[in-house]
Enzyme design. Structure first.
Site, PDB file in Angstrom:
ATOM      1  N   ASP A  98       4.226 -67.789 -66.579  1.00  0.00           N
ATOM      2  CA  ASP A  98       5.532 -68.260 -67.046  1.00  0.00           C
ATOM      3  C   ASP A  98       6.052 -69.217 -65.969  1.00  0.00           C
ATOM      4  O   ASP A  98       5.315 -69.594 -65.043  1.00  0.00           O
ATOM      5  CB  ASP A  98       6.483 -67.088 -67.351  1.00  0.00           C
ATOM      6  CG  ASP A  98       6.956 -66.357 -66.105  1.00  0.00           C
ATOM      7  OD1 ASP A  98       6.470 -66.662 -64.991  1.00  0.00           O
ATOM      8  OD2 ASP A  98       7.823 -65.472 -66.229  1.00  0.00           O
ATOM      9  N   HIS A  99       7.326 -69.583 -66.068  1.00  0.00           N
ATOM     10  CA  HIS A  99       7.893 -70.533 -65.100  1.00  0.00           C
ATOM     11  C   HIS A  99       7.873 -69.962 -63.678  1.00  0.00           C
ATOM     12  O   HIS A  99       7.665 -70.688 -62.710  1.00  0.00           O
ATOM     13  CB  HIS A  99       9.322 -70.910 -65.500  1.00  0.00           C
ATOM     14  CG  HIS A  99      10.223 -69.733 -65.679  1.00  0.00           C
ATOM     15  ND1 HIS A  99      10.053 -68.817 -66.706  1.00  0.00           N
ATOM     16  CD2 HIS A  99      11.294 -69.287 -64.967  1.00  0.00           C
ATOM     17  CE1 HIS A  99      10.977 -67.874 -66.611  1.00  0.00           C
ATOM     18  NE2 HIS A  99      11.735 -68.131 -65.568  1.00  0.00           N
ATOM     19  N   CYS A 116       3.450 -64.259 -63.055  1.00  0.00           N
ATOM     20  CA  CYS A 116       4.874 -64.428 -63.345  1.00  0.00           C
ATOM     21  C   CYS A 116       5.610 -64.223 -62.012  1.00  0.00           C
ATOM     22  O   CYS A 116       4.973 -64.229 -60.952  1.00  0.00           O
ATOM     23  CB  CYS A 116       5.369 -63.496 -64.456  1.00  0.00           C
ATOM     24  SG  CYS A 116       5.287 -61.729 -64.105  1.00  0.00           S
ATOM     25  N   GLY A 117       6.916 -64.057 -62.048  1.00  0.00           N
ATOM     26  CA  GLY A 117       7.652 -63.956 -60.792  1.00  0.00           C
ATOM     27  C   GLY A 117       7.204 -62.773 -59.954  1.00  0.00           C
ATOM     28  O   GLY A 117       6.828 -62.911 -58.784  1.00  0.00           O
ATOM     29  N   THR A 118       7.239 -61.596 -60.561  1.00  0.00           N
ATOM     30  CA  THR A 118       6.832 -60.380 -59.852  1.00  0.00           C
ATOM     31  C   THR A 118       5.418 -59.920 -60.200  1.00  0.00           C
ATOM     32  O   THR A 118       4.844 -59.095 -59.482  1.00  0.00           O
ATOM     33  CB  THR A 118       7.763 -59.208 -60.221  1.00  0.00           C
ATOM     34  OG1 THR A 118       7.677 -59.032 -61.650  1.00  0.00           O
ATOM     35  CG2 THR A 118       9.204 -59.494 -59.812  1.00  0.00           C
ATOM     36  N   GLY A 119       4.913 -60.360 -61.317  1.00  0.00           N
ATOM     37  CA  GLY A 119       3.645 -59.862 -61.852  1.00  0.00           C
ATOM     38  C   GLY A 119       3.852 -58.658 -62.760  1.00  0.00           C
ATOM     39  O   GLY A 119       2.929 -58.261 -63.476  1.00  0.00           O
ATOM     40  N   ILE A 120       5.041 -58.088 -62.735  1.00  0.00           N
ATOM     41  CA  ILE A 120       5.270 -56.846 -63.486  1.00  0.00           C
ATOM     42  C   ILE A 120       5.300 -57.102 -64.998  1.00  0.00           C
ATOM     43  O   ILE A 120       4.620 -56.414 -65.776  1.00  0.00           O
ATOM     44  CB  ILE A 120       6.569 -56.162 -63.016  1.00  0.00           C
ATOM     45  CG1 ILE A 120       6.434 -55.723 -61.556  1.00  0.00           C
ATOM     46  CG2 ILE A 120       6.902 -54.962 -63.900  1.00  0.00           C
ATOM     47  CD1 ILE A 120       7.739 -55.261 -60.918  1.00  0.00           C
ATOM     48  N   GLY A 121       6.077 -58.077 -65.412  1.00  0.00           N
ATOM     49  CA  GLY A 121       6.174 -58.366 -66.853  1.00  0.00           C
ATOM     50  C   GLY A 121       4.815 -58.712 -67.442  1.00  0.00           C
ATOM     51  O   GLY A 121       4.437 -58.208 -68.514  1.00  0.00           O
ATOM     52  N   MET A 122       4.074 -59.551 -66.744  1.00  0.00           N
ATOM     53  CA  MET A 122       2.752 -59.958 -67.238  1.00  0.00           C
ATOM     54  C   MET A 122       1.814 -58.759 -67.333  1.00  0.00           C
ATOM     55  O   MET A 122       1.026 -58.657 -68.280  1.00  0.00           O
ATOM     56  CB  MET A 122       2.147 -61.019 -66.314  1.00  0.00           C
ATOM     57  CG  MET A 122       2.718 -62.406 -66.501  1.00  0.00           C
ATOM     58  SD  MET A 122       2.373 -63.103 -68.140  1.00  0.00           S
ATOM     59  CE  MET A 122       2.757 -64.840 -67.809  1.00  0.00           C
ATOM     60  N   HIS A 131     -13.642 -50.161 -59.237  1.00  0.00           N
ATOM     61  CA  HIS A 131     -13.379 -48.892 -59.921  1.00  0.00           C
ATOM     62  C   HIS A 131     -12.782 -49.058 -61.324  1.00  0.00           C
ATOM     63  O   HIS A 131     -13.044 -48.227 -62.182  1.00  0.00           O
ATOM     64  CB  HIS A 131     -12.414 -48.033 -59.088  1.00  0.00           C
ATOM     65  CG  HIS A 131     -13.063 -47.435 -57.875  1.00  0.00           C
ATOM     66  ND1 HIS A 131     -12.466 -46.452 -57.117  1.00  0.00           N
ATOM     67  CD2 HIS A 131     -14.269 -47.679 -57.289  1.00  0.00           C
ATOM     68  CE1 HIS A 131     -13.269 -46.109 -56.119  1.00  0.00           C
ATOM     69  NE2 HIS A 131     -14.366 -46.849 -56.185  1.00  0.00           N
ATOM     70  N   ARG A 156     -19.593 -43.072 -62.313  1.00  0.00           N
ATOM     71  CA  ARG A 156     -18.470 -42.206 -62.700  1.00  0.00           C
ATOM     72  C   ARG A 156     -17.259 -43.034 -63.148  1.00  0.00           C
ATOM     73  O   ARG A 156     -16.433 -42.566 -63.936  1.00  0.00           O
ATOM     74  CB  ARG A 156     -18.094 -41.259 -61.567  1.00  0.00           C
ATOM     75  CG  ARG A 156     -17.479 -41.922 -60.348  1.00  0.00           C
ATOM     76  CD  ARG A 156     -17.302 -40.928 -59.202  1.00  0.00           C
ATOM     77  NE  ARG A 156     -16.554 -41.478 -58.080  1.00  0.00           N
ATOM     78  CZ  ARG A 156     -17.072 -42.295 -57.150  1.00  0.00           C
ATOM     79  NH1 ARG A 156     -18.339 -42.683 -57.254  1.00  0.00           N
ATOM     80  NH2 ARG A 156     -16.333 -42.742 -56.153  1.00  0.00           N
ATOM     81  N   HIS A 157     -17.186 -44.255 -62.654  1.00  0.00           N
ATOM     82  CA  HIS A 157     -16.042 -45.094 -63.037  1.00  0.00           C
ATOM     83  C   HIS A 157     -16.167 -45.575 -64.483  1.00  0.00           C
ATOM     84  O   HIS A 157     -15.164 -45.790 -65.152  1.00  0.00           O
ATOM     85  CB  HIS A 157     -15.915 -46.268 -62.070  1.00  0.00           C
ATOM     86  CG  HIS A 157     -15.776 -45.817 -60.654  1.00  0.00           C
ATOM     87  ND1 HIS A 157     -14.687 -45.088 -60.228  1.00  0.00           N
ATOM     88  CD2 HIS A 157     -16.606 -45.935 -59.592  1.00  0.00           C
ATOM     89  CE1 HIS A 157     -14.850 -44.789 -58.943  1.00  0.00           C
ATOM     90  NE2 HIS A 157     -16.002 -45.282 -58.542  1.00  0.00           N
TER      91      HIS A 157
HETATM   92  C1  RB5 Z   1      11.403 -64.617 -64.864  1.00  0.00           C
HETATM   93  O1  RB5 Z   1      12.683 -64.847 -64.326  1.00  0.00           O
HETATM   94  C2  RB5 Z   1      10.884 -63.289 -64.376  1.00  0.00           C
HETATM   95  O2  RB5 Z   1      11.606 -62.256 -64.945  1.00  0.00           O
HETATM   96  C3  RB5 Z   1       9.407 -63.172 -64.715  1.00  0.00           C
HETATM   97  O3  RB5 Z   1       8.713 -64.220 -64.112  1.00  0.00           O
HETATM   98  C4  RB5 Z   1       8.705 -61.910 -64.265  1.00  0.00           C
HETATM   99  O4  RB5 Z   1       8.945 -61.657 -62.922  1.00  0.00           O
HETATM  100  C5  RB5 Z   1       8.896 -60.733 -65.116  1.00  0.00           C
HETATM  101  O5  RB5 Z   1       8.375 -59.646 -64.873  1.00  0.00           O
END
Ligand code: RB5
Length: 152
Positions: A16-17, A73-79, A106, A140-141
């Site tokens: 994303d951006h 993405c910004g944090t990688g969490i959303g992706m 693994h 095993r993995h």
């Molecule tokens: C975008 O502002 C941000 O929320 C996105 O890049 C990402 O970090 C979401 O998890």
């Protein structure tokens, strides 16, 4: 003509951006390593919704046209949340070379996820290099991966 058994498939990339800048660096690094890139966008820093790009990349990997992909993405969490909704995708959000290595050895991760606003450039490229160079250990993995895939 390429032997389909040995052909190395393009590495799929998407962001994303918040991940666009790091994706550009990753693209250059993958090419420097002699691998092909299949870039699914985004192509600028205009606000974008990460599930859209995660879906494109997950579908690309599941189609078999890319064996591996990288999402940013910004944090990688959303992706990582979005990509792991697709059965058959094992997306690993990695913050260091150890987790990158283990996600291949693994977990047989087929998608690497990075946080573009979290990692320095050198750290991100180090993680990428480790992730691309390691292989699944199996054994095993594999039993665990099979159980994982059976979860639905
Ligand atoms: C975008 O502002 C941000 O929320 C996105 O890049 C990402 O970090 C979401 O998890």
């Amino acid at each position: 003509m390429d032997d389909p058994q040995t052909k190395v498939l393009p590495i799929a990339l998407a962001s994303d951006h918040g991940g666009f800048r790091l994706k550009s660096l990753i693209s250059a690094e993958v090419k420097r390593l002699g691998l092909e890139v299949f870039d699914l966008g985004v192509f600028d820093e205009l606000s974008a919704d990460y599930p859209d790009q995660a879906k494109l990349l997950a579908e690309r990997v599941l189609s078999g046209n890319s064996e591996k992909g990288v999402l940013v993405c910004g944090t990688g969490i959303g992706m990582s949340i979005a990509a792991n909704r697709f059965k058959g995708i094992r997306a690993a959000l990695c913050h260091d070379e150890y987790t990158a290595r283990m996600s291949r050895l693994h977990n047989n991760a087929n998608v690497l996820v990075l946080g573009g606003r979290v990692l320095g450039d050198a750290a991100a490229l180090g993680i990428l290099n480790v992730w691309l160079s390691e292989d699944f250990e199996g054994g095993r993995h594999l039993t665990r991966i099979n159980k994982l895939e059976a979860l639905g």
